[in-house]
Design a protein around this motif. Structure first.
Motif, short mmCIF file in Angstrom:
data_model
loop_
_atom_site.label_atom_id
_atom_site.label_comp_id
_atom_site.label_asym_id
_atom_site.label_seq_id
_atom_site.Cartn_x
_atom_site.Cartn_y
_atom_site.Cartn_z
N CYS A 110 0.88 -1.17 0.00
CA CYS A 110 0.00 0.00 0.00
C CYS A 110 0.92 1.22 0.00
O CYS A 110 2.13 1.08 0.08
N PRO A 111 0.39 2.44 -0.09
CA PRO A 111 1.26 3.61 -0.12
C PRO A 111 2.12 3.79 1.13
O PRO A 111 3.16 4.47 1.06
N LYS A 112 1.73 3.18 2.24
CA LYS A 112 2.46 3.36 3.49
C LYS A 112 3.59 2.35 3.71
O LYS A 112 4.62 2.67 4.30
N PHE A 113 3.38 1.08 3.26
CA PHE A 113 4.39 0.06 3.50
C PHE A 113 4.17 -1.12 2.55
O PHE A 113 3.11 -1.24 1.92
N SER A 114 5.18 -1.97 2.46
CA SER A 114 5.05 -3.20 1.69
C SER A 114 5.74 -4.34 2.44
O SER A 114 6.66 -4.10 3.23
N ILE A 115 5.26 -5.56 2.20
CA ILE A 115 5.86 -6.77 2.78
C ILE A 115 6.14 -7.72 1.62
O ILE A 115 5.25 -7.98 0.80
#
Length: 277
Positions: A110-115
């Motif tokens: 998402c715009p805030k973080f990635s995994i």
């Protein structure tokens, strides 16, 4: 009239008793209901990321207590928590010519973080690259990996500028240069510290889970840049280092385009699902 009244009283008592019995049965059923299942490890990872990166962005590092919350989850994660094991084809994906194929598994973005997870056969290399404006958590799930990382050296006369040589390369200091073998702690790098530029080399087949906050986004100036690292003594530039410091520094020269010595293939993540509530 008296008989009718007695019949009505008896009927009322029977109805009241039936109602009480029904209430008791419902309470018993509620007590017998099973507790909701515990969230999976990967779900707890996602939920924590969603909380700690909610108010973060480029160059904004989560609070120290939030860093530790996320690190605590990652430190105990195992391959089976994300549906992996060393016998999968991902880790034996060696071709007769060219570099081993690295498999990229996206879990969430998402715009805030990635995994995501990188599945690396033995000798596979993720070339030296940067993480502009990001806080990155890297957890080796199994196997062993050599990590070499750098941070830029700022100009003593102007801390907003890095030291450059005549060729345009920038001076960087070695932060990490070691082999990490499971079990080991989660490594963390920051926008301007902790080894923002790093290279991964698989000593054995291995898997590494990355959390990036925020993720790469070219439109916002967070594109991935790759570098060649050259020995410090190949060019002194404007830098003057004390004796014994030369080996801990290098010149990083940005490469043009994506490197052709690394082949990454995206695949579907098939581990426990993440539910975005």
């Amino acid at each position: 009239m008296g008989v009718d009244r007695r019949l009505a009283d008896r009927k009322g008592k029977e109805e009241a008793a039936a109602m009480e019995k029904s209430k008791s049965a419902k309470k018993s059923k509620r007590r017998q209901k099973k507790s909701p299942p515990m969230p999976t490890v990967v779900q707890r990872l996602f939920d924590t990321c969603k909380e700690i990166f909610a108010n973060c962005g480029a160059d904004v590092v989560p609070a120290p207590e939030d860093i530790e919350r996320l690190r605590a989850i990652l430190d105990v994660m195992k391959p089976e928590d994300v549906g992996l094991n060393p016998n999968l084809q991902y880790f034996h994906n060696v071709v007769s010519e060219g570099p081993p194929v690295i498999t990229y598994l996206p879990l969430y973005e998402c715009p805030k973080f990635s995994i995501c997870i990188f599945c690396m056969p033995k000798s596979a290399v993720i070339p030296l690259h940067n993480h502009p404006g990001m806080t990155v958590f890297s957890k080796i799930l199994f196997g062993s990996m050599h990590i070499k990382s750098y941070d830029w050296v700022n100009n003593p006369q102007n801390s907003n500028e890095t030291v450059r040589n005549a060729d345009g390369a920038r001076l960087a200091k070695v932060i990490t240069d070691d082999v990490f073998k499971v079990p080991c702690k989660t490594s963390i790098l920051y926008p301007a510290a902790g080894g923002n530029m790093h290279r991964f080399t698989a000593v054995t087949s291995c898997a590494v889970l990355d959390v990036l906050g925020p993720p790469y986004t070219k439109s916002e100036g967070r594109d991935c840049a790759y570098y060649n690292d050259l020995p410090y003594l190949s060019s002194s530039g404007d830098a003057v280092l004390a004796a014994g410091e030369h080996e801990r520094h290098a010149w990083l020269k940005e490469r043009v385009g994506k490197p052709d010595d690394c082949f990454v293939l995206a695949a579907e993540y098939k581990g426990p699902k993440i539910v975005d509530h």
